[in-house]
Scaffold this motif. Structure first.
Motif, short mmCIF file in Angstrom:
data_model
loop_
_atom_site.label_atom_id
_atom_site.label_comp_id
_atom_site.label_asym_id
_atom_site.label_seq_id
_atom_site.Cartn_x
_atom_site.Cartn_y
_atom_site.Cartn_z
N LYS A 53 23.41 43.02 63.42
CA LYS A 53 23.67 44.01 62.37
C LYS A 53 22.43 44.21 61.51
CE LYS A 53 27.22 45.24 58.99
NZ LYS A 53 28.46 44.80 58.32
N TRP A 57 20.38 47.81 61.05
CA TRP A 57 20.17 48.44 59.74
C TRP A 57 18.68 48.59 59.41
CZ3 TRP A 57 23.01 51.42 56.94
CH2 TRP A 57 24.40 51.36 57.05
N TYR A 199 21.72 43.18 54.73
CA TYR A 199 21.49 43.35 56.17
C TYR A 199 20.13 43.99 56.45
CZ TYR A 199 26.44 42.29 56.53
OH TYR A 199 27.67 41.67 56.43
#
Length: 468
Positions: A53, A57, A199
């Motif tokens: 993740k 991002w 993130y």
């Protein structure tokens, strides 16, 4: 090549060995983690769901900044190449963006934007001036002779972009893309490190620093390097595909009948019905289209034209009427203004006084071949007539089959000349201007070219320039 790759691998392994020895000598994981510890940390990260993740991002932020900066830079460069005032207005802005330190932008953007979009904004600011300056330079370096050729043949904007401007842009855009991609990742991760959005790779680097996790810092650095290499290779591959892509060519553009260039000594004018009137032996004479029911062939009138360069008179009161369907040979000595006359006829030069009055369209063989050298003979003709099959059939009259699909830069001088001639004869035109069309041709080839010209005349006016 195999030896070179083997040597590179040996060098990499040698540096890893030096790193391992240094880590063992220090015997302090905080100061320097060894290769084994970094690899272990990296494998641990690969098993975490949040790891992927974070990658996605960060890739979206940095990629978004890059693509928006690239798109804005290319758009502004095209507009600046067209509007000089815009180029002058943007010049100090681009200079400022290039010279101000990235750290200053980071601080200011952190205040204005907040941490969430900091990396996007920083990447945008880093990419914009570099791509803009190089794209603008590439557009300015487009071959002027090819642009004149495109003007005479009325080549569509699409064909002009893909087959003239794109070739000029390639070296500038490749270099600026490589630099921008590297800078984008460095500055983007640095912005994430300062802003620490959720993130993000920058946030994970910051946490590793706070925890004195040197192995984690090294592992995330390795991830950044691999991700930036992957991103760069993907983008450059797409750019490479774009520059190699040869889209189908559209047909010639059209324009209305040429308006007269009226000057001090002009004695010809366009009539309302599309014909033209000029003075012959002191009497007004009408040529061209009388009415829609009774069209007469297009006529070309050169009316009392004067042209000088640097004080030297090249054309002096030149007056001539070229009737449709006839072939004219201009064979006066070199330097007598024949090429200048053809350029005035084609609209590439303006006379100092006098007029060119015509009711049709032009095609031309220039003194130079003026071919798009990166593309084949078929493509060079196709970009004028818009039909690759017809282009190939036409070229087969004068060119060997194996030469049809080679880049023109690989053809001999005589072959290039024949490609330029086929392009002119196949174009949709009423007047064909041929400047030294037989240059570089042997006697047999010249005879076949002359026969081809006669066969393809089709009622058009042909003006051939040769030197005595």
């Amino acid at each position: 090549m195999k030896k070179k790759n083997l040597r590179k691998r040996c060098i990499i392994l040698a540096w890893i060995a030096v790193w391992s020895i240094g880590a063992k000598a220090l015997d302090n994981n905080i100061l320097l983690a060894g290769p084994g510890e970094v690899a272990g940390e990296l494998f641990t990260m690969l098993g975490e769901a949040g790891f992927y993740k974070t990658l996605v991002w960060s890739l979206l932020r940095i990629g978004g900044g890059f693509f928006t900066g690239f798109a804005a830079a290319v758009l502004l460069a095209f507009l600046s190449s067209r509007f000089e005032l815009l180029e002058e207005a943007l010049s100090p802005v681009m200079t400022l963006l290039k010279t101000v330190p990235v750290a200053s932008f980071v601080v200011l953007l952190l205040i204005w934007w907040g941490s969430s979009f900091l990396a996007v904004a920083v990447c945008f600011v880093v990419v914009l001036p570099n791509i803009y300056i190089n794209t603008l330079e590439g557009l300015k370096n487009a071959d002027k002779q090819l642009l004149q050729m495109a003007q005479v043949f009325r080549i569509s904007k699409k064909n002009k972009f893909f087959y003239i401007y794109r070739s000029a842009l390639a070296p500038f855009l490749y270099g600026s893309m490589k630099v921008s991609l590297g800078m984008c990742w460095k500055s983007g991760v640095a912005a994430e490190l300062i802003g620490t959005p959720d993130y993000s790779i920058g946030e994970r680097l910051y946490l590793s620093k706070v925890c004195l996790d040197t192995a984690g810092v090294f592992a995330w650095t390795a991830v950044i390097i691999l991700l930036s290499i992957f991103f760069e290779k993907c983008i450059l591959y797409l750019v490479h595909c774009f520059f190699r892509w040869q889209p189908p060519c559209s047909r010639q553009g059209t324009y209305g009948r040429r308006r007269p260039m009226t000057h001090k000594r002009g004695k010809a004018e366009i009539l309302n019905d599309g014909g033209c009137v000029t003075e012959v032996n002191g009497k007004p004479t009408v040529y061209g289209m009388r009415s829609e029911e009774e069209p007469s062939p297009a006529v070309l009138v050169v009316s009392h034209v004067y042209k000088a360069f640097g004080g030297q008179q090249v054309l002096s009161d030149f007056h001539e009427i070229y009737e449709a369907g006839k072939t004219y040979i201009l064979n006066s000595p070199s330097g007598s203004g024949k090429t200048t006359l053809l350029h005035i006829m084609a609209g590439l030069l303006k006379p100092d006084s006098g007029q060119i009055v015509s009711t049709g369209r032009y095609s031309m063989v220039f003194q130079e071949d003026r071919l798009c050298m990166d593309y084949s003979a078929v493509k060079n003709v196709e970009m004028v007539i818009g039909d690759p099959k017809r282009a190939q059939r036409a070229l087969e009259n004068l060119l060997e089959a194996e030469a049809l699909h080679k880049p023109c830069r690989e053809l001999s001088g005589g072959m290039k000349r024949r490609v330029a001639l086929v392009r002119a004869m196949e174009a949709d035109s009423d007047y064909v201007l041929l400047d030294e069309p037989f240059t570089g041709l042997d006697a047999d080839t010249k005879a076949s070219v002359e026969e081809y010209i006669r066969k393809k005349q089709n009622g058009r006016t042909i003006i051939i320039v040769t030197h005595i």
